[in-house]
Motif scaffolding. Sequence first.
Motif, PDB file in Angstrom:
ATOM      1  N   ARG A   1       0.681  -1.368  -0.094  1.00  0.00           N
ATOM      2  CA  ARG A   1       0.116   0.039  -0.029  1.00  0.00           C
ATOM      3  C   ARG A   1       0.868   1.213  -0.053  1.00  0.00           C
ATOM      4  O   ARG A   1       1.672   1.412   0.744  1.00  0.00           O
ATOM      5  CB  ARG A   1      -0.971  -0.027   1.178  1.00  0.00           C
ATOM      6  N   ASP A   2       0.495   2.223  -0.918  1.00  0.00           N
ATOM      7  CA  ASP A   2       1.561   3.456  -1.085  1.00  0.00           C
ATOM      8  C   ASP A   2       2.787   3.339  -1.438  1.00  0.00           C
ATOM      9  O   ASP A   2       3.662   4.084  -0.922  1.00  0.00           O
ATOM     10  CB  ASP A   2       0.817   4.302   0.235  1.00  0.00           C
ATOM     11  N   LEU A   3       3.240   1.941  -2.162  1.00  0.00           N
ATOM     12  CA  LEU A   3       4.692   2.043  -2.210  1.00  0.00           C
ATOM     13  C   LEU A   3       4.956   3.061  -2.940  1.00  0.00           C
ATOM     14  O   LEU A   3       4.427   3.209  -4.323  1.00  0.00           O
ATOM     15  CB  LEU A   3       4.756   0.389  -2.758  1.00  0.00           C
ATOM     16  N   GLY A   4       6.163   3.770  -2.698  1.00  0.00           N
ATOM     17  CA  GLY A   4       6.724   4.874  -3.554  1.00  0.00           C
ATOM     18  C   GLY A   4       6.129   6.177  -2.764  1.00  0.00           C
ATOM     19  O   GLY A   4       6.631   7.124  -3.423  1.00  0.00           O
ATOM     20  N   GLY A   5       5.216   6.201  -2.025  1.00  0.00           N
ATOM     21  CA  GLY A   5       5.001   7.335  -1.266  1.00  0.00           C
ATOM     22  C   GLY A   5       5.927   7.788  -0.048  1.00  0.00           C
ATOM     23  O   GLY A   5       7.135   7.331  -0.466  1.00  0.00           O
ATOM     24  N   PRO A   6       5.408   8.103   0.985  1.00  0.00           N
ATOM     25  CA  PRO A   6       6.312   8.456   2.143  1.00  0.00           C
ATOM     26  C   PRO A   6       7.183   7.091   2.430  1.00  0.00           C
ATOM     27  O   PRO A   6       6.388   5.990   2.779  1.00  0.00           O
ATOM     28  CB  PRO A   6       5.351   9.088   3.051  1.00  0.00           C
ATOM     29  N   LEU A   7       8.337   7.181   2.809  1.00  0.00           N
ATOM     30  CA  LEU A   7       9.014   6.202   3.289  1.00  0.00           C
ATOM     31  C   LEU A   7       8.783   5.751   4.611  1.00  0.00           C
ATOM     32  O   LEU A   7       8.574   6.361   5.635  1.00  0.00           O
ATOM     33  CB  LEU A   7      10.428   6.486   2.991  1.00  0.00           C
ATOM     34  N   ALA A   8       8.898   4.440   4.824  1.00  0.00           N
ATOM     35  CA  ALA A   8       8.487   3.770   6.141  1.00  0.00           C
ATOM     36  C   ALA A   8       9.648   4.360   7.301  1.00  0.00           C
ATOM     37  O   ALA A   8       9.131   4.478   8.379  1.00  0.00           O
ATOM     38  CB  ALA A   8       8.544   2.391   6.125  1.00  0.00           C
ATOM     39  N   ILE A   9      10.603   4.535   6.907  1.00  0.00           N
ATOM     40  CA  ILE A   9      11.756   5.040   7.837  1.00  0.00           C
ATOM     41  C   ILE A   9      11.324   6.277   8.383  1.00  0.00           C
ATOM     42  O   ILE A   9      11.697   6.812   9.420  1.00  0.00           O
ATOM     43  CB  ILE A   9      12.987   5.108   7.096  1.00  0.00           C
ATOM     44  N   MET A  10      10.327   7.030   7.773  1.00  0.00           N
ATOM     45  CA  MET A  10       9.769   8.336   8.505  1.00  0.00           C
ATOM     46  C   MET A  10       8.733   8.040   9.589  1.00  0.00           C
ATOM     47  O   MET A  10       8.546   9.204  10.059  1.00  0.00           O
ATOM     48  CB  MET A  10       9.298   9.274   7.264  1.00  0.00           C
ATOM     49  N   ASN A  11       8.494   6.808   9.818  1.00  0.00           N
ATOM     50  CA  ASN A  11       7.307   6.534  10.887  1.00  0.00           C
ATOM     51  C   ASN A  11       8.119   5.783  12.093  1.00  0.00           C
ATOM     52  O   ASN A  11       7.421   5.054  12.630  1.00  0.00           O
ATOM     53  CB  ASN A  11       6.266   6.025  10.146  1.00  0.00           C
ATOM     54  N   VAL A  12       9.363   5.831  12.146  1.00  0.00           N
ATOM     55  CA  VAL A  12       9.643   5.154  13.202  1.00  0.00           C
ATOM     56  C   VAL A  12      10.113   5.984  14.539  1.00  0.00           C
ATOM     57  O   VAL A  12      10.432   7.219  14.578  1.00  0.00           O
ATOM     58  CB  VAL A  12      11.365   4.662  12.869  1.00  0.00           C
TER      59      VAL A  12
ATOM     60  N   GLY B   1       8.557  10.263  21.871  1.00  0.00           N
ATOM     61  CA  GLY B   1       9.492   9.380  20.762  1.00  0.00           C
ATOM     62  C   GLY B   1       8.692   9.127  19.539  1.00  0.00           C
ATOM     63  O   GLY B   1       9.280   8.814  18.624  1.00  0.00           O
ATOM     64  N   GLU B   2       7.434   9.085  19.808  1.00  0.00           N
ATOM     65  CA  GLU B   2       6.704   8.977  18.700  1.00  0.00           C
ATOM     66  C   GLU B   2       6.753  10.023  17.319  1.00  0.00           C
ATOM     67  O   GLU B   2       7.053  11.328  17.844  1.00  0.00           O
ATOM     68  CB  GLU B   2       5.164   8.789  18.976  1.00  0.00           C
ATOM     69  N   PRO B   3       6.421   9.687  16.231  1.00  0.00           N
ATOM     70  CA  PRO B   3       6.529  10.954  15.301  1.00  0.00           C
ATOM     71  C   PRO B   3       5.479  12.074  15.656  1.00  0.00           C
ATOM     72  O   PRO B   3       5.852  13.196  15.564  1.00  0.00           O
ATOM     73  CB  PRO B   3       6.072  10.331  13.920  1.00  0.00           C
ATOM     74  N   ALA B   4       4.549  11.680  16.194  1.00  0.00           N
ATOM     75  CA  ALA B   4       3.505  12.844  16.509  1.00  0.00           C
ATOM     76  C   ALA B   4       4.134  13.380  17.941  1.00  0.00           C
ATOM     77  O   ALA B   4       3.255  14.247  18.317  1.00  0.00           O
ATOM     78  CB  ALA B   4       2.170  12.131  16.817  1.00  0.00           C
TER      79      ALA B   4
END
Length: 468
Positions: A258-269, A410-413
């Motif tokens: 899903r949404d591959l090529g969109g926002p990278l997963a590393i940005m939700n760590v 520590g969450e992105p939010a």
Amino acid sequence: MLSTKARAATAALAEFCATIEWSSLTAIVHERTQELLLDLVGVALRGSRAPSSAPLVTVAQRLGPGNGASLIGRDAFASAPWAALANAGSAHALELDDVTSRSSLHPGVVVIPTALAVAEELHRSPTRVLAAIVAGYEVMIRVGDALNAESAYRRGFHPTGVAGAFGSAIAAGRLLELDVDGLVRALGIAGTMASGSLEYLSDGSWTKRLNPGWAAHAGIVAAHLASEGFTGPATAFEGRHGLLRGYTDEPRPELLTRDLGGPLAIMNVSIKPHACCRYNHGLIDGVLQLRRAHHVNPEDVDRITLGVLSGGALLVAEPIDAKRAPRNVVDAQFSAPFAAAVALARGSAGLDDYTQANVDDPVIRALMSRIDCHRQADLDAAYPDHWPATVVVRLRDGRELAVRIPDPTGEPANPIGPEDLREKFMSLASAVIDHEAALELAERCLHFAAEPDFERFTALLRGGRPNS
């Protein structure tokens, strides 16, 4: 049957990861990737001194002799698969390595030791290391999302160990210069080595720490086998006997792509401030907030009620009698009652608080006996994208204090700032290498893409002296 779209997931992931190049990524991805490198290196350095790390290092040197890759925190080397195993296992000992919410796993502790070890052995450039890290995070997190952590936990599997083998295979495969077909083979081979049991919860043993190490090791082996033409199934995730059939009862195959090529997963760590299972962090934040606001002491407390997520209840809250009576540090790392009690008694829940002395402390043990945990539907409604928690403290004077934490620190939010991240690194690294060396290493991590001397970087990982 899984959908036709899902059945193409292995190839789609391989094709996407084969195109990731550091120069094409955004500045914010550059910054975050190097921050995560800094975080993992600090955790690995300090983790190298954990009691469980010495056997890992000894076996790595015995079974993987040679000067291929550095053993972090040791003036020693091993071959890349074994160095990655030792370094990942050491880093995971502290329960301070990065984490994701939806997939409930620890990507950095698998992917970064893999990339560093393989790159050192093969003499790859820093930018290629970083691109491999981004690709490894992408696959590991997506596989964890599709696995559905809550279901995997019920089956007795540790998502970090299971999904980690695939993240490692992609990171190693990129550094081995595998083409798309080679990456598909590597994923297929990794699928037969993916593993990780939760049975460590029964007695607080060290096998959770081994899970990311074995995943890193397995992924490197898978990539090397693929590079030599060894075949693996092209439907490692989606096939009739694939990962999403064997490791979970409630797979979410659509999340693989899903949404591959969109926002990278590393940005939700997320980055962890507390030295324990992430499911405890919102509870700790809540206890600390009430402690500061109302000056609560353990002797003031009649009862504490913790609202926990169903997704993590089996890890930290159930069975409650066992969670109120941890026997060792591993037990404590996975005990919500201990997390709340130590936070209230000590005013923090860092590495220095997760000790056998605190596990045995009579004040903390007495407080744990007055702590209850219960699942809350309103918390579960936000899960897994958010990990909320509630804390209710009933005082002996009749007052009741309550707080809800929507997102743990520590969450992105609810992020940790750059200065706090650097402070975390320095506190961990300075326990193993001298202060000046730690400062130098921090700068090299945060600017790793421009690292002019990879050998100097790895010497610092092993505990080298700072440049004069």
